[in-house]
Scaffold this motif. Structure first.
Motif, PDB file in Angstrom:
ATOM      1  N   THR A 192       0.815  -1.218   0.000  1.00  0.00           N
ATOM      2  CA  THR A 192       0.000   0.000   0.000  1.00  0.00           C
ATOM      3  C   THR A 192       0.846   1.265   0.000  1.00  0.00           C
ATOM      4  N   GLY A 193       2.053   1.163   0.560  1.00  0.00           N
ATOM      5  CA  GLY A 193       2.916   2.340   0.661  1.00  0.00           C
ATOM      6  C   GLY A 193       2.543   3.265   1.800  1.00  0.00           C
ATOM      7  N   SER A 194       1.793   2.765   2.762  1.00  0.00           N
ATOM      8  CA  SER A 194       1.319   3.611   3.854  1.00  0.00           C
ATOM      9  C   SER A 194       2.378   3.770   4.946  1.00  0.00           C
ATOM     10  N   VAL A 195       2.954   4.942   5.020  1.00  0.00           N
ATOM     11  CA  VAL A 195       3.928   5.241   6.069  1.00  0.00           C
ATOM     12  C   VAL A 195       3.234   5.288   7.425  1.00  0.00           C
ATOM     13  N   ALA A 196       2.057   5.879   7.488  1.00  0.00           N
ATOM     14  CA  ALA A 196       1.334   5.979   8.761  1.00  0.00           C
ATOM     15  C   ALA A 196       1.045   4.597   9.328  1.00  0.00           C
ATOM     16  N   MET A 197       0.574   3.675   8.497  1.00  0.00           N
ATOM     17  CA  MET A 197       0.287   2.321   8.957  1.00  0.00           C
ATOM     18  C   MET A 197       1.594   1.611   9.312  1.00  0.00           C
ATOM     19  N   GLY A 198       2.613   1.815   8.512  1.00  0.00           N
ATOM     20  CA  GLY A 198       3.905   1.205   8.806  1.00  0.00           C
ATOM     21  C   GLY A 198       4.431   1.630  10.167  1.00  0.00           C
ATOM     22  N   ARG A 199       4.357   2.921  10.443  1.00  0.00           N
ATOM     23  CA  ARG A 199       4.826   3.431  11.747  1.00  0.00           C
ATOM     24  C   ARG A 199       4.028   2.828  12.891  1.00  0.00           C
ATOM     25  N   LEU A 200       2.734   2.769  12.716  1.00  0.00           N
ATOM     26  CA  LEU A 200       1.862   2.217  13.745  1.00  0.00           C
ATOM     27  C   LEU A 200       2.232   0.760  14.038  1.00  0.00           C
ATOM     28  N   LEU A 201       2.423  -0.020  12.998  1.00  0.00           N
ATOM     29  CA  LEU A 201       2.750  -1.433  13.173  1.00  0.00           C
ATOM     30  C   LEU A 201       4.162  -1.627  13.700  1.00  0.00           C
ATOM     31  N   LEU A 202       5.085  -0.794  13.274  1.00  0.00           N
ATOM     32  CA  LEU A 202       6.443  -0.873  13.797  1.00  0.00           C
ATOM     33  C   LEU A 202       6.442  -0.580  15.293  1.00  0.00           C
ATOM     34  N   ASP A 203       5.695   0.443  15.700  1.00  0.00           N
ATOM     35  CA  ASP A 203       5.574   0.780  17.124  1.00  0.00           C
ATOM     36  C   ASP A 203       4.930  -0.347  17.918  1.00  0.00           C
TER      37      ASP A 203
END
Length: 189
Positions: free
Chosen positions: A73-84
């Protein structure tokens, strides 16, 4: 729960949870509510699900996880959330790849720039014999976005000398495809 998560209905998901819905429910393809929310980039729903203990590493029948689909998807916001939330950056998709590989193929510049700041292995080779850098050249269109992806990977230290299964580097592949602007980026490093 599954429908609410897939539709981005945070209120519906919260209501389903209050009514006893399983945060790890699975659909016919073994996708969890969190995976459905991640695939559709419903950050608010994902936040709710993670808050109540959803597994950021739940794997579906295609070997996708919420983290892996952020590369699609390329979603940075979702990526950050999941990384956190502690997502495992080493889990592999059905092609044996990590999230930067599909992101590079699709030309998700912002995502690639961001993911290079994480601990994910940028030089990981998937089952097809490609790294994120190779995939950007092999499956990308050579345009501005793919050139920016290649530059971001190079700037982050991705190894341009890794060869594909036929022994070709990213530069050799770009030249063979006639991607002169892409080849110039690779020569400059």
């Amino acid at each position: 729960m599954l429908a609410a998560a897939g539709d981005g209905d945070a209120r519906g998901a919260a209501r389903a949870l209050r009514d006893g819905a399983d945060v790890e429910a699975r659909d016919a393809r073994r996708r969890t509510p969190l995976l459905l929310a991640a695939a559709a980039d419903h950050v608010e729903v994902a936040e709710l699900l993670l808050h109540v203990g959803a597994d950021p590493d739940a794997v579906d029948d295609r070997s996708d996880t919420p983290w892996l689909v952020t590369g699609v998807t390329g979603s940075v916001a979702m990526g950050r959330l999941l990384l956190d939330a502690g997502a495992d950056l080493t889990l592999r998709n059905r092609f044996g790849g990590l999230s930067p590989i599909p992101a590079s193929e699709r030309g998700h510049v912002a995502y690639v720039r961001w993911v290079t700041t994480t601990d994910v292995d940028l030089d990981h080779v998937n089952d097809l014999g490609w790294t994120a850098l190779l995939e950007a050249v092999v499956l990308g269109d050579g345009g501005r976005r793919h050139r920016a992806v290649v530059q971001a990977l190079l700037d982050a230290g991705a190894d341009p000398m890794i060869r594909d299964r036929q022994g070709r580097t990213a530069l050799e592949l770009a030249e063979a495809r006639g991607l002169t602007a892409m080849a110039a980026v690779l020569r400059r490093g």
